[in-house]
Design a protein around this motif. Sequence first.
Motif, PDB file in Angstrom:
ATOM      1  N   ARG A 142       3.573  -7.732  -6.218  1.00  0.00           N
ATOM      2  CA  ARG A 142       4.934  -7.626  -5.688  1.00  0.00           C
ATOM      3  C   ARG A 142       5.718  -8.882  -6.048  1.00  0.00           C
ATOM      4  N   TRP A 260      -1.338  -0.492  -5.080  1.00  0.00           N
ATOM      5  CA  TRP A 260      -0.191  -0.841  -4.237  1.00  0.00           C
ATOM      6  C   TRP A 260       1.089  -0.180  -4.742  1.00  0.00           C
ATOM      7  N   LEU A 263       1.033   3.659  -4.046  1.00  0.00           N
ATOM      8  CA  LEU A 263       0.939   4.015  -2.629  1.00  0.00           C
ATOM      9  C   LEU A 263       2.097   3.456  -1.822  1.00  0.00           C
ATOM     10  N   VAL A 264       2.508   2.200  -2.096  1.00  0.00           N
ATOM     11  CA  VAL A 264       3.525   1.535  -1.277  1.00  0.00           C
ATOM     12  C   VAL A 264       4.806   1.314  -2.076  1.00  0.00           C
ATOM     13  N   THR A 266       8.212  -0.730  -3.642  1.00  0.00           N
ATOM     14  CA  THR A 266       9.327  -1.454  -3.032  1.00  0.00           C
ATOM     15  C   THR A 266      10.517  -0.516  -2.910  1.00  0.00           C
ATOM     16  N   VAL A 273       4.788   5.303   0.417  1.00  0.00           N
ATOM     17  CA  VAL A 273       5.229   4.762   1.704  1.00  0.00           C
ATOM     18  C   VAL A 273       6.743   4.531   1.703  1.00  0.00           C
ATOM     19  N   GLN A 274       7.277   3.964   0.620  1.00  0.00           N
ATOM     20  CA  GLN A 274       8.726   3.747   0.538  1.00  0.00           C
ATOM     21  C   GLN A 274       9.478   5.074   0.502  1.00  0.00           C
ATOM     22  N   ARG A 277       9.691   6.284   3.992  1.00  0.00           N
ATOM     23  CA  ARG A 277      10.643   5.479   4.760  1.00  0.00           C
ATOM     24  C   ARG A 277      12.083   5.890   4.475  1.00  0.00           C
TER      25      ARG A 277
END
Length: 314
Positions: A142, A260, A263-264, A266, A273-274, A277
């Motif tokens: 990141r 990352w 899955l996640v 930014t 995940v983003q 959200r």
Amino acid sequence: MRNTVLIPTYRRPQDLSRCLLALQAQTKPVHQVIVVVRDTDAETWQFLAEFPEHNLPLHTVTVTQPGVVAALNAGLTAVTGDILSVTDDDAAPHPDWLERITAHLVADSCIGGVGGRDWIYHGDKLEADSQAVVGKLQWFGRVIGNHHLGVGETREVDVLKGVNMSFRTQAIGQLRFDERMRGTGAQVHFEMAFTLAIKRAGWKIIYDPQVAVDHYPAQRFDEDQRNNFNEIALINLVHNETLVLLEHLPPLRRAVFWFWALLVGTQDSLGLVQWLRLLPSQGQLAGQKLLASWRGRWQAHRQFVISYPVNQTE
């Protein structure tokens, strides 16, 4: 030490005028100003023909290809200074900009790059928030920017921002900006590829908030319109970021980065995940951003596989 300032510009003569006037007001006189102009940019050529240079050592370079990478590489061929400072045509360096940059490079011969804060103005409104963490690449991939919000003391960083970055020309050597960066204008993350390459070569990269420019983000004339969603622009952004990180991270961290990122991610380069959200507020748009992000990741992976054997032999 002699300072060269390199400014890529395209169809923004009023912004360029403000930038050049700020360079005329430097407390340390600039040795060379290189303005790189597209061959088809008639309005900028007209402006430069009428600009009152006074004591500004202005040198123009013509580029025929679109994109900031081609412009910067064309400008690099004309650099004669010991220090290369890059800024945007829509920025105005503070009067002590070159003086502070030079002082850092004179004080420590191990420093290869110097960056600072760009104070962003949206009309009359200034982004005046503050952040302590700036320009860092976290171990899992990141990237934290925040160059426009940095406060505190001078410190080492991993990444600089294109609107306010300077390098010892000795550190640049034969390095050039990565022509694989996608886009027809801004080519987001081009500076990350450049600064990480200099850092890998053993040079220190520092960030000093007092090395400052005022930044007035101006209109872009490509697919990347800053805060408005464009599928091609997002694919390009994620491709560029991913390709740079795949080449910089060692194998184990590269594997963690993939986990990352998918899955996640930014808010700019979405993972699952983003997407979850953003789904309640953006609905279908969030899905479009996720798919564009994954396409960018995949295209970067393919580019990395093609380039990897070459990188291993360098």
